[in-house]
Design an enzyme around this catalytic site. Structure first.
Site, PDB file in Angstrom:
ATOM      1  N   GLU A 273      52.618  24.459  88.178  1.00 35.22           N
ATOM      2  CA  GLU A 273      53.839  24.996  89.232  1.00 35.22           C
ATOM      3  C   GLU A 273      53.421  26.603  88.853  1.00 35.22           C
ATOM      4  O   GLU A 273      53.465  27.249  87.727  1.00 35.22           O
ATOM      5  CB  GLU A 273      55.095  24.760  87.991  1.00 35.22           C
ATOM      6  CG  GLU A 273      55.417  23.119  88.079  1.00 35.22           C
ATOM      7  CD  GLU A 273      56.147  22.630  89.370  1.00 35.22           C
ATOM      8  OE1 GLU A 273      56.194  23.661  90.442  1.00 35.22           O
ATOM      9  OE2 GLU A 273      56.281  21.593  89.673  1.00 35.22           O
TER      10      GLU A 273
ATOM     11  N   CYS B 208      59.826  32.717  89.862  1.00 37.05           N
ATOM     12  CA  CYS B 208      58.870  32.101  90.914  1.00 37.05           C
ATOM     13  C   CYS B 208      59.406  31.880  92.146  1.00 37.05           C
ATOM     14  O   CYS B 208      58.628  32.050  93.198  1.00 37.05           O
ATOM     15  CB  CYS B 208      58.108  30.899  90.129  1.00 37.05           C
ATOM     16  SG  CYS B 208      59.447  29.587  89.722  1.00 37.05           S
TER      17      CYS B 208
HETATM   18  P1  NDP Z   1      49.915  32.943  82.699  1.00 32.95           P
HETATM   19  O1  NDP Z   1      49.260  32.110  83.726  1.00 32.95           O
HETATM   20  O2  NDP Z   1      49.549  34.330  82.367  1.00 32.95           O
HETATM   21  O3  NDP Z   1      50.573  31.972  81.433  1.00 32.95           O
HETATM   22  C1  NDP Z   1      51.274  30.832  81.505  1.00 32.95           C
HETATM   23  C2  NDP Z   1      51.085  30.369  80.251  1.00 32.95           C
HETATM   24  O4  NDP Z   1      49.495  29.878  80.251  1.00 32.95           O
HETATM   25  C3  NDP Z   1      50.928  31.055  78.866  1.00 32.95           C
HETATM   26  O5  NDP Z   1      51.582  30.313  78.020  1.00 32.95           O
HETATM   27  C4  NDP Z   1      49.684  31.348  78.577  1.00 32.95           C
HETATM   28  O6  NDP Z   1      49.599  31.914  77.236  1.00 32.95           O
HETATM   29  C5  NDP Z   1      49.071  30.139  79.069  1.00 32.95           C
HETATM   30  N1  NDP Z   1      47.582  30.223  79.501  1.00 32.95           N
HETATM   31  C6  NDP Z   1      46.798  31.499  79.753  1.00 32.95           C
HETATM   32  N2  NDP Z   1      45.663  31.132  80.380  1.00 32.95           N
HETATM   33  C7  NDP Z   1      45.343  29.656  79.961  1.00 32.95           C
HETATM   34  C8  NDP Z   1      44.293  28.821  79.804  1.00 32.95           C
HETATM   35  N3  NDP Z   1      43.213  29.038  80.197  1.00 32.95           N
HETATM   36  N4  NDP Z   1      44.518  27.415  79.698  1.00 32.95           N
HETATM   37  C9  NDP Z   1      45.917  27.131  79.061  1.00 32.95           C
HETATM   38  N5  NDP Z   1      46.786  27.888  79.041  1.00 32.95           N
HETATM   39  C10 NDP Z   1      46.607  29.423  79.376  1.00 32.95           C
HETATM   40  O7  NDP Z   1      51.397  33.146  83.385  1.00 32.95           O
HETATM   41  P2  NDP Z   1      52.733  34.186  83.059  1.00 32.95           P
HETATM   42  O8  NDP Z   1      52.936  33.642  81.604  1.00 32.95           O
HETATM   43  O9  NDP Z   1      52.316  35.572  83.266  1.00 32.95           O
HETATM   44  O10 NDP Z   1      53.661  33.660  84.064  1.00 32.95           O
HETATM   45  C11 NDP Z   1      54.146  34.277  85.215  1.00 32.95           C
HETATM   46  C12 NDP Z   1      53.758  33.500  86.313  1.00 32.95           C
HETATM   47  O11 NDP Z   1      54.497  32.098  86.235  1.00 32.95           O
HETATM   48  C13 NDP Z   1      53.906  33.681  87.765  1.00 32.95           C
HETATM   49  O12 NDP Z   1      52.923  33.812  88.703  1.00 32.95           O
HETATM   50  C14 NDP Z   1      55.064  32.940  88.157  1.00 32.95           C
HETATM   51  O13 NDP Z   1      55.240  32.822  89.571  1.00 32.95           O
HETATM   52  C15 NDP Z   1      54.670  31.759  87.626  1.00 32.95           C
HETATM   53  N6  NDP Z   1      55.787  30.682  87.412  1.00 32.95           N
HETATM   54  C16 NDP Z   1      55.746  29.662  88.378  1.00 32.95           C
HETATM   55  C17 NDP Z   1      56.820  28.826  88.314  1.00 32.95           C
HETATM   56  C18 NDP Z   1      57.039  27.514  89.089  1.00 32.95           C
HETATM   57  O14 NDP Z   1      57.657  26.741  88.659  1.00 32.95           O
HETATM   58  N7  NDP Z   1      56.148  27.378  89.868  1.00 32.95           N
HETATM   59  C19 NDP Z   1      58.091  28.861  87.232  1.00 32.95           C
HETATM   60  C20 NDP Z   1      57.882  30.338  86.398  1.00 32.95           C
HETATM   61  C21 NDP Z   1      56.918  31.082  86.595  1.00 32.95           C
HETATM   62  P3  NDP Z   1      49.681  33.235  76.740  1.00 32.95           P
HETATM   63  O15 NDP Z   1      50.449  33.843  77.782  1.00 32.95           O
HETATM   64  O16 NDP Z   1      50.683  32.973  75.503  1.00 32.95           O
HETATM   65  O17 NDP Z   1      48.501  34.008  76.717  1.00 32.95           O
END
Ligand code: NDP
Length: 478
Positions: free
Chosen positions: A223, A257
């Site tokens: 997502e 999002c």
């Molecule tokens: P990130 O991709 O930076 O992080 C999302 C989660 O993934 C965090 O818990 C992060 O850890 C973790 N993460 C990062 N890299 C990895 C990896 N290589 N392997 C496994 N886990 C990893 O996104 P954001 O937190 O910045 O969120 C914003 C984004 O989310 C926007 O693009 C938004 O559009 C999207 N979003 C989509 C939704 C949907 O339903 N389609 C709903 C809400 C948001 P940590 O941050 O702790 O480093």
């Protein structure tokens, strides 16, 4: 460091493995409970969580600076709606599904059984720290799985409260629902230990998770980001469209999002629409998450740079920009920005801004709006606005997005019977809905021979010309 506190220390890879082993053990106990029992226990756990609402609201407020109204309605009531849907419909969704068979299998039963996958790894972002993780845990648990939840390291505290309440109730086997603290590397370790991954976050991280999952042939639902195009036709209901554009963009300070990122307005309506939007934005009350606040702050420090870069780029390319001033950099407070006369080559139109910036562009026709709306790698949410609902609905069918609305915005998430997810770079697979709950299970295909108990089938050995002909004849009428 988070605005309201420090980053909690993350766990090691070995600790993730230990936690996963405990989750696996708990899952075998949990999966043996009847579905009714699991539903009963989860409802009781939710009652305890709901009773802790003031503490949860305060924690989310501290971590995110969101208006209290948004925390109560979007985060907590949102989960309540998800719980209501899945606890009410789980029996229908997960019951064995009989399937059709060739006629000469009349003496056998064939059906699909939904078997829990084991451990579901939920990796979640910072923008909705309660709604997304807790909301996704609900159907995963009801369907008989354990959950390892890796919340964003920026906003983990409300999930930790849920974990604490779950433990205190003693209603779920120890280790069934665990919150794993850490950064992206810990997220990757959680994904490694899980039998299925539901990842919510950026497209860049989602692709990394998908690559790792492919290596181990694990199912993954992604997502990801979006770039909501709002297509406003000349006969749109103006007042509703204006308020929707402003709420759809500035709710959660634009960090949603499915939030409206691009507005395409037919040129006849453009002057009136933009004037009304500017007025509406001026009426927003910005603050640090009080009861009467409409607009809070940014949650994630890096977003401040993204917002500024997008606004600078728009200005440099000739857009009329108002707002977007940094009120307090340390507190991540930035005023709502309106970008008028936006163009497709501007960052505000081509990259996910995920902040309080509304970009509006005039278009000559619905066809032009549609072409520009689809001219993006994203395909999550979109909306079409017109008093002619049938026409708007017809146009919406050509928008490349997983979620389309007519004269509405941001509501799909709480209509849990609708599959939620995107196409193109916005993701893979769907959460919510009957399909979304079944994805937490593997379809196990069951074939039972009923009678006669001891007679061999004619297609078994020994073969003969006559038997082969008979089988071919039978197959023709299958
Ligand atoms: P990130 O991709 O930076 O992080 C999302 C989660 O993934 C965090 O818990 C992060 O850890 C973790 N993460 C990062 N890299 C990895 C990896 N290589 N392997 C496994 N886990 C990893 O996104 P954001 O937190 O910045 O969120 C914003 C984004 O989310 C926007 O693009 C938004 O559009 C999207 N979003 C989509 C939704 C949907 O339903 N389609 C709903 C809400 C948001 P940590 O941050 O702790 O480093």
């Amino acid at each position: 460091m988070a605005v309201s506190g420090t980053i909690l220390p993350g766990v090691s890879k070995e600790q993730v493995q230990e936690r996963a082993a405990a989750a696996r053990q708990a899952q075998t106990v949990w999966a043996r409970y009847t579905l009714s029992e699991r539903v009963r226990r989860l409802r009781a756990v939710w009652a305890e969580i709901d009773a802790a609402r003031p503490r949860i609201v305060e924690t989310i407020r501290e971590e995110t600076g969101k208006p209290v109204a948004e925390i109560e309605t979007m985060e907590i009531d949102g989960v309540s709606l998800i719980l209501t849907y899945f606890t009410r419909h789980a029996h229908r969704i997960l019951k064995d599904r009989p399937v059709s068979k060739p006629w000469f299998f009349f003496n056998k039963r064939a059906y699909v059984r939904h078997v829990p996958r084991g451990i579901i790894g939920l990796i979640t972002p910072w923008n909705m720290p309660f709604l997304i993780p807790v909301g996704d845990a609900v159907p995963a648990l009801i369907s008989g799985n354990a959950v390892l939840l890796k919340p964003s390291e920026w906003t983990p505290r409300s999930a930790l409260i849920v974990e604490e309440i779950v433990k205190a109730t003693g209603l779920l086997p120890e280790g069934l629902f665990q919150v794993i603290i850490g950064d992206g590397a810990v997220g990757a370790a959680v994904a490694d230990e899980s039998d299925m991954i539901l990842f919510t976050g950026s497209t860049a991280s989602g692709k990394k998770v998908a690559r790792a999952a492919a290596e181990r042939l694990k199912p993954v639902v992604l997502e990801l980001g979006g770039k909501h195009p709002m297509i406003v036709l000349r006969d749109a209901p103006l007042e509703r469209a204006v308020k929707a554009a402003v709420w759809g963009r500035f709710a959660n300070s634009g960090q949603i999002c499915v939030g409206v990122e691009r507005v395409f307005v037919e040129e006849e309506l453009y002057p009136r629409f933009t004037e009304a939007v500017a007025k509406e934005i001026k009426s927003l009350r910005q603050g640090e998450g009080g009861e009467d606040t409409d607009l809070g702050r940014l949650i994630f420090p890096r977003q401040l740079e993204v917002v500024q870069a997008h606004l600078e780029d728009a200005r440099a390319k000739g857009a009329r920009v108002t707002g977007g001033e940094i009120i307090d950099a340390e507190k991540l407070l930035v005023s709502p920005a309106l970008v008028l006369d936006a163009r497709p080559d501007m960052k505000v139109m081509s990259e996910e801004t995920f902040g309080p910036v509304l970009a509006v562009m005039p278009v000559r026709s619905p066809e032009e709006a549609l072409r520009l709306a689809n001219d993006t790698p994203f395909g999550l949410a979109a909306s079409v606005w017109s008093r002619d609902v049938a026409r708007a609905e017809a146009l919406s069918a050509f928008v490349e997005a997983g979620l389309v609305s007519v004269n509405d915005v941001l509501s799909h998430y709480v209509v849990c019977s609708l599959p939620f997810g995107g196409v193109k770079d916005s993701g893979l697979g769907r959460r919510h809905s009957d399909e979304g709950m079944r994805m937490f299970c593997q379809p196990q295909s069951v074939l039972v021979h009923e009678w006669p108990p001891n007679l061999p089938e004619m297609w078994w050995f020994p073969y003969s010309r006559m038997k082969t002909r008979l089988i071919s004849w039978m197959t023709r009428f299958a």
